[in-house]
Write a protein that holds these residues in place. Structure first.
Motif, PDB file in Angstrom:
ATOM      1  N   LEU A  89       0.828  -1.202   0.000  1.00 27.93           N
ATOM      2  CA  LEU A  89       0.000   0.000   0.000  1.00 27.93           C
ATOM      3  C   LEU A  89       0.861   1.250   0.000  1.00 27.93           C
ATOM      4  O   LEU A  89       1.844   1.320   0.740  1.00 27.93           O
ATOM      5  CB  LEU A  89      -0.862   0.066   1.269  1.00 27.93           C
ATOM      6  N   LYS A  90       0.460   2.234  -0.787  1.00 26.32           N
ATOM      7  CA  LYS A  90       1.052   3.570  -0.670  1.00 26.32           C
ATOM      8  C   LYS A  90       0.409   4.177   0.563  1.00 26.32           C
ATOM      9  O   LYS A  90      -0.810   4.207   0.691  1.00 26.32           O
ATOM     10  CB  LYS A  90       0.749   4.403  -1.910  1.00 26.32           C
ATOM     11  N   VAL A  95       0.020   3.430  10.657  1.00 27.29           N
ATOM     12  CA  VAL A  95      -0.872   2.902  11.692  1.00 27.29           C
ATOM     13  C   VAL A  95      -2.312   2.881  11.196  1.00 27.29           C
ATOM     14  O   VAL A  95      -3.005   1.859  11.291  1.00 27.29           O
ATOM     15  CB  VAL A  95      -0.754   3.713  13.001  1.00 27.29           C
ATOM     16  N   LYS A  96      -2.758   3.994  10.657  1.00 26.53           N
ATOM     17  CA  LYS A  96      -4.135   4.081  10.151  1.00 26.53           C
ATOM     18  C   LYS A  96      -4.368   3.070   9.029  1.00 26.53           C
ATOM     19  O   LYS A  96      -5.409   2.403   8.989  1.00 26.53           O
ATOM     20  CB  LYS A  96      -4.426   5.496   9.662  1.00 26.53           C
ATOM     21  N   ASP A  97      -3.410   2.949   8.140  1.00 25.87           N
ATOM     22  CA  ASP A  97      -3.582   2.037   7.006  1.00 25.87           C
ATOM     23  C   ASP A  97      -3.622   0.574   7.452  1.00 25.87           C
ATOM     24  O   ASP A  97      -4.400  -0.213   6.925  1.00 25.87           O
ATOM     25  CB  ASP A  97      -2.500   2.268   5.959  1.00 25.87           C
ATOM     26  N   ILE A  98      -2.804   0.209   8.424  1.00 25.10           N
ATOM     27  CA  ILE A  98      -2.819  -1.168   8.928  1.00 25.10           C
ATOM     28  C   ILE A  98      -4.160  -1.462   9.598  1.00 25.10           C
ATOM     29  O   ILE A  98      -4.789  -2.496   9.328  1.00 25.10           O
ATOM     30  CB  ILE A  98      -1.650  -1.428   9.904  1.00 25.10           C
ATOM     31  N   THR A  99      -4.612  -0.573  10.468  1.00 29.21           N
ATOM     32  CA  THR A  99      -5.861  -0.832  11.191  1.00 29.21           C
ATOM     33  C   THR A  99      -7.073  -0.802  10.267  1.00 29.21           C
ATOM     34  O   THR A  99      -7.978  -1.619  10.406  1.00 29.21           O
ATOM     35  CB  THR A  99      -6.041   0.152  12.365  1.00 29.21           C
ATOM     36  N   ASN A 130       2.738   0.234  18.782  1.00 28.59           N
ATOM     37  CA  ASN A 130       1.923   0.840  19.836  1.00 28.59           C
ATOM     38  C   ASN A 130       0.664   1.477  19.256  1.00 28.59           C
ATOM     39  O   ASN A 130      -0.423   1.331  19.805  1.00 28.59           O
ATOM     40  CB  ASN A 130       2.749   1.871  20.609  1.00 28.59           C
ATOM     41  N   GLY A 131       0.805   2.166  18.144  1.00 26.67           N
ATOM     42  CA  GLY A 131      -0.351   2.791  17.492  1.00 26.67           C
ATOM     43  C   GLY A 131      -1.371   1.775  17.043  1.00 26.67           C
ATOM     44  O   GLY A 131      -2.584   1.973  17.207  1.00 26.67           O
ATOM     45  N   VAL A 132      -0.905   0.666  16.485  1.00 27.08           N
ATOM     46  CA  VAL A 132      -1.821  -0.378  16.029  1.00 27.08           C
ATOM     47  C   VAL A 132      -2.546  -1.001  17.221  1.00 27.08           C
ATOM     48  O   VAL A 132      -3.762  -1.208  17.191  1.00 27.08           O
ATOM     49  CB  VAL A 132      -1.082  -1.456  15.196  1.00 27.08           C
TER      50      VAL A 132
END
Length: 144
Positions: A89-90, A95-99, A130-132
């Motif tokens: 993914l671009k 963190v946002k993209d993984i979640t 940590n963000g995830v």
């Protein structure tokens, strides 16, 4: 099935290789599928003379290198009899993209690594793991 779909965020590091190995063991045990996800980022330090073509070239190079590493892990999964998908993914926010990816794909478990940074390194570099953990509604298995 308990862990039908496992997501492994992969940053080409040794710790993320270890996380993949753990995910592979789990996938074999539970007959799960793995999605190996790499997020590539362009130049986050844009300035008034920013040239988007340079960003595009950087993303292409990152994607090419990531794909090469990911294909080796794909071979390992295939040898172990585990179904695997590769996703690059671009990203502007890893963190946002993984979640978001985990939620939209009905992922049952995220297996990811932590680099174990502390102090100033953690403050400056942040912590994707940590963000995830904080933002995900999906269970996260953290491998150190």
């Amino acid at each position: 099935m308990m862990f039908e779909n496992i997501l492994v965020p992969f940053d080409l590091s040794n710790p993320s290789n270890n996380a993949f190995k753990v995910a592979l063991d789990i996938a074999q045990k539970y007959n799960s599928k793995i999605t190996l996800l790499t997020c590539v980022e362009g130049d986050a330090w844009h300035h008034k003379f920013y040239d988007a073509r340079a960003d595009s070239e950087l993303l292409k190079k990152q994607s090419k290198i990531a794909k090469k590493y990911m294909e080796k892990l794909e071979d390992s999964a295939n040898s172990a009899g585990v179904k695997i998908k590769l996703q690059i993914l671009k990203s502007t926010s890893v963190v946002k993209d993984i979640t978001t990816f985990a939620k939209s794909r009905e992922i049952d478990l995220i297996v990811m690594s932590s680099h174990g940074r502390t102090g100033l390194d953690k403050i400056i570099l942040g912590s994707v793991a940590n963000g995830v953990i904080q933002r995900s509604t999906t269970p996260v298995l953290l491998i150190k």
